[in-house]
Write a protein that holds these residues in place. Structure first.
Motif, PDB file in Angstrom:
ATOM      1  N   GLU A  60       0.817  -1.217   0.000  1.00  0.00           N
ATOM      2  CA  GLU A  60       0.000   0.000   0.000  1.00  0.00           C
ATOM      3  C   GLU A  60       0.849   1.265   0.000  1.00  0.00           C
ATOM      4  OE1 GLU A  60      -3.681   2.049   2.563  1.00  0.00           O
ATOM      5  OE2 GLU A  60      -2.782   0.159   3.238  1.00  0.00           O
ATOM      6  N   GLU A  61       2.065   1.170   0.508  1.00  0.00           N
ATOM      7  CA  GLU A  61       2.912   2.353   0.630  1.00  0.00           C
ATOM      8  C   GLU A  61       3.873   2.536  -0.548  1.00  0.00           C
ATOM      9  OE1 GLU A  61       3.682   3.246   5.203  1.00  0.00           O
ATOM     10  OE2 GLU A  61       4.565   1.352   4.562  1.00  0.00           O
ATOM     11  N   ILE A  62       4.179   1.477  -1.261  1.00  0.00           N
ATOM     12  CA  ILE A  62       5.106   1.582  -2.389  1.00  0.00           C
ATOM     13  C   ILE A  62       4.424   2.320  -3.529  1.00  0.00           C
ATOM     14  CG2 ILE A  62       6.259   0.241  -4.195  1.00  0.00           C
ATOM     15  CD1 ILE A  62       7.831   0.043  -1.758  1.00  0.00           C
ATOM     16  N   SER A  63       5.071   3.356  -4.035  1.00  0.00           N
ATOM     17  CA  SER A  63       4.494   4.107  -5.146  1.00  0.00           C
ATOM     18  C   SER A  63       4.768   3.394  -6.464  1.00  0.00           C
ATOM     19  CB  SER A  63       5.090   5.514  -5.205  1.00  0.00           C
ATOM     20  OG  SER A  63       6.454   5.465  -5.600  1.00  0.00           O
ATOM     21  N   GLN A  64       4.006   3.747  -7.481  1.00  0.00           N
ATOM     22  CA  GLN A  64       4.224   3.173  -8.799  1.00  0.00           C
ATOM     23  C   GLN A  64       5.632   3.496  -9.292  1.00  0.00           C
ATOM     24  OE1 GLN A  64       1.181   4.012 -11.698  1.00  0.00           O
ATOM     25  NE2 GLN A  64       2.466   3.407 -13.428  1.00  0.00           N
ATOM     26  N   GLU A  65       6.098   4.712  -9.001  1.00  0.00           N
ATOM     27  CA  GLU A  65       7.435   5.121  -9.444  1.00  0.00           C
ATOM     28  C   GLU A  65       8.522   4.282  -8.760  1.00  0.00           C
ATOM     29  OE1 GLU A  65       4.473   7.968 -10.364  1.00  0.00           O
ATOM     30  OE2 GLU A  65       5.035   7.192  -8.379  1.00  0.00           O
ATOM     31  N   GLU A  66       8.350   4.006  -7.466  1.00  0.00           N
ATOM     32  CA  GLU A  66       9.324   3.178  -6.749  1.00  0.00           C
ATOM     33  C   GLU A  66       9.315   1.745  -7.266  1.00  0.00           C
ATOM     34  OE1 GLU A  66       9.291   5.581  -2.488  1.00  0.00           O
ATOM     35  OE2 GLU A  66       7.709   4.131  -2.972  1.00  0.00           O
ATOM     36  N   LEU A  67       8.132   1.225  -7.527  1.00  0.00           N
ATOM     37  CA  LEU A  67       8.037  -0.123  -8.088  1.00  0.00           C
ATOM     38  C   LEU A  67       8.680  -0.174  -9.469  1.00  0.00           C
ATOM     39  CD1 LEU A  67       6.953  -2.999  -7.723  1.00  0.00           C
ATOM     40  CD2 LEU A  67       4.783  -2.225  -8.701  1.00  0.00           C
ATOM     41  N   GLN A  68       8.475   0.877 -10.248  1.00  0.00           N
ATOM     42  CA  GLN A  68       9.056   0.921 -11.584  1.00  0.00           C
ATOM     43  C   GLN A  68      10.570   0.925 -11.536  1.00  0.00           C
ATOM     44  OE1 GLN A  68       7.193   0.917 -14.633  1.00  0.00           O
ATOM     45  NE2 GLN A  68       9.259   0.351 -15.305  1.00  0.00           N
ATOM     46  N   ARG A  69      11.158   1.640 -10.566  1.00  0.00           N
ATOM     47  CA  ARG A  69      12.614   1.677 -10.446  1.00  0.00           C
ATOM     48  C   ARG A  69      13.171   0.279 -10.165  1.00  0.00           C
ATOM     49  NH1 ARG A  69      11.815   6.827  -8.037  1.00  0.00           N
ATOM     50  NH2 ARG A  69      11.859   5.994  -5.911  1.00  0.00           N
ATOM     51  N   SER A  70      12.463  -0.487  -9.321  1.00  0.00           N
ATOM     52  CA  SER A  70      12.904  -1.851  -9.060  1.00  0.00           C
ATOM     53  C   SER A  70      12.842  -2.698 -10.322  1.00  0.00           C
ATOM     54  CB  SER A  70      12.042  -2.489  -7.965  1.00  0.00           C
ATOM     55  OG  SER A  70      12.311  -1.908  -6.712  1.00  0.00           O
ATOM     56  N   PHE A  71      11.769  -2.549 -11.088  1.00  0.00           N
ATOM     57  CA  PHE A  71      11.627  -3.324 -12.318  1.00  0.00           C
ATOM     58  C   PHE A  71      12.639  -2.882 -13.375  1.00  0.00           C
ATOM     59  CE2 PHE A  71       8.027  -5.240 -10.497  1.00  0.00           C
ATOM     60  CZ  PHE A  71       7.606  -6.281 -11.309  1.00  0.00           C
ATOM     61  N   ASP A  72      12.901  -1.581 -13.457  1.00  0.00           N
ATOM     62  CA  ASP A  72      13.881  -1.104 -14.434  1.00  0.00           C
ATOM     63  C   ASP A  72      15.257  -1.701 -14.168  1.00  0.00           C
ATOM     64  OD1 ASP A  72      12.013   0.407 -15.764  1.00  0.00           O
ATOM     65  OD2 ASP A  72      12.551   2.292 -14.786  1.00  0.00           O
ATOM     66  N   THR A  73      15.626  -1.803 -12.882  1.00  0.00           N
ATOM     67  CA  THR A  73      16.953  -2.300 -12.515  1.00  0.00           C
ATOM     68  C   THR A  73      17.048  -3.810 -12.566  1.00  0.00           C
ATOM     69  OG1 THR A  73      17.309  -0.397 -11.067  1.00  0.00           O
ATOM     70  CG2 THR A  73      18.701  -2.315 -10.694  1.00  0.00           C
ATOM     71  N   MET A  74      16.040  -4.514 -12.060  1.00  0.00           N
ATOM     72  CA  MET A  74      16.172  -5.957 -11.840  1.00  0.00           C
ATOM     73  C   MET A  74      15.348  -6.821 -12.783  1.00  0.00           C
ATOM     74  SD  MET A  74      16.569  -5.991  -7.679  1.00  0.00           S
ATOM     75  CE  MET A  74      15.190  -4.875  -7.344  1.00  0.00           C
ATOM     76  N   VAL A  75      14.580  -6.186 -13.677  1.00  0.00           N
ATOM     77  CA  VAL A  75      13.844  -6.950 -14.692  1.00  0.00           C
ATOM     78  C   VAL A  75      14.236  -6.462 -16.087  1.00  0.00           C
ATOM     79  CG1 VAL A  75      11.594  -7.689 -15.561  1.00  0.00           C
ATOM     80  CG2 VAL A  75      11.920  -7.311 -13.106  1.00  0.00           C
ATOM     81  N   HIS A  76      13.924  -5.194 -16.392  1.00  0.00           N
ATOM     82  CA  HIS A  76      14.216  -4.693 -17.732  1.00  0.00           C
ATOM     83  C   HIS A  76      15.716  -4.649 -17.997  1.00  0.00           C
ATOM     84  CE1 HIS A  76      10.051  -3.879 -18.429  1.00  0.00           C
ATOM     85  NE2 HIS A  76       9.967  -3.085 -17.374  1.00  0.00           N
ATOM     86  N   GLY A  77      16.512  -4.296 -16.987  1.00  0.00           N
ATOM     87  CA  GLY A  77      17.959  -4.254 -17.182  1.00  0.00           C
ATOM     88  C   GLY A  77      18.526  -5.593 -17.611  1.00  0.00           C
TER      89      GLY A  77
END
Length: 296
Positions: free
Chosen positions: A93-110
């Motif tokens: 509930e507290e994680i923002s979409q932008e914070e979640l996106q940063r995790s995905f950019d680094t550890m999935v899309h990267g």
């Protein structure tokens, strides 16, 4: 065995730095990468590794240019180690979409973008290793670790699909997911905790902070030992001599225990709900697409 050429992301500390130091000590050639490499990787120049600035969140076209630059340093790359990452803590509930996106950019899309960049080179040669430094959090969800677990689950699924694609058409290219439990690296001291945005979750957040400190001060596993064993697996020596290498290998007794616990829970669910699961079947024998070689 012939020494290999490795391209490693996230080398400023932790597993990445350990890979660089152990591999160069063994005589392997390494392209060590990271953001702001001239500054943040300066301590690795003494190892003899080539240093390359690489932000894994760059767009695909830029990643491809960086991979070619890395390839051209030694004229080849045998092993790509996708290691860059970080841990973002906070309730869903507290994680923002932008914070979640940063995790995905680094550890999935990267890692996926780097894999896309590597595959044409590996296919032409007919061989290559694709390593993904993952976590038990890619199989077992953790409270207060939504962004981290979501990204680690996602890369597990992507690489499992990739492994079946490669097994069918490019069996000389080997993907490997390293599922690590808690090992002593600096990442545990750099965990990012979201601000307290919903008071209801503050007890969970405080528990996560306490757990993070405990994991850093009293890690359950030896990071240098784990890295050494991963290198042996790639080279087919030591612990890996004469063994078939699976898609996933866990490290750490706690990691193994948590995974087995989940498998037992899943098996019980499937057994308890089997009659419901099969109750929606249509007539047998209809196959929506050609079977792949590993399908029975």
């Amino acid at each position: 065995m012939t020494n290999l050429v490795w391209l490693i992301t996230g080398c400023s500390s932790g597993f990445g730095e350990l890979f660089v130091r152990q591999l160069t000590a063994e005589g392997d050639r390494v392209v060590a990468t990271g953001r702001d490499a001239e500054t943040r990787l300066a301590h690795l120049k003494e190892t003899g590794a080539a240093i390359l600035d690489l932000d894994v969140t760059l767009p695909q076209a830029e990643i491809e240019k960086k991979f070619k630059e890395a390839w051209d340093i030694y004229g080849t790359i045998d092993v790509l180690v996708n290691n860059a990452g970080y841990i973002q803590c906070g309730a869903l509930e507290e994680i923002s979409q932008e914070e979640l996106q940063r995790s995905f950019d680094t550890m999935v899309h990267g890692p996926i973008n780097l894999t896309r960049a590597a595959l044409p080179y590996f296919r032409q040669r007919g061989s290559g290793w694709l390593l993904y430094m993952n976590s038990q959090s890619g199989f077992v969800g953790e409270p207060g670790a939504t962004a981290y677990c979501a990204s680690k689950f996602a890369i597990e699924g992507a690489v499992e699909s990739l492994s079946k694609e490669l097994a069918w058409l490019a069996p000389g290219i080997k993907p490997l997911i390293v599922e690590s439990g808690i090992h002593g690296t600096e990442v545990m001291a750099k965990i990012q905790h979201v601000p307290s945005r919903v008071p209801f979750w503050e007890p969970l957040n405080e528990a996560a902070r306490v757990r993070s400190r405990g994991n850093y001060e009293n890690p359950a596993g030896s990071a240098p030992d784990m890295v050494s064993k991963v290198i042996q697996i790639v080279k087919g020596t030591g612990i890996a001599a004469g063994r078939d290498i699976p898609l996933r290998i866990p490290f750490g007794s706690h990691c193994l225990s948590e995974m087995r616990k989940k498998i037992e829970q899943l098996q019980k669910t499937y057994d308890d709900w089997e009659s419901v699961a099969i109750s929606t079947d249509l007539e047998e024998g209809k196959i929506p697409m050609p079977r792949l070689p590993d399908e029975k």
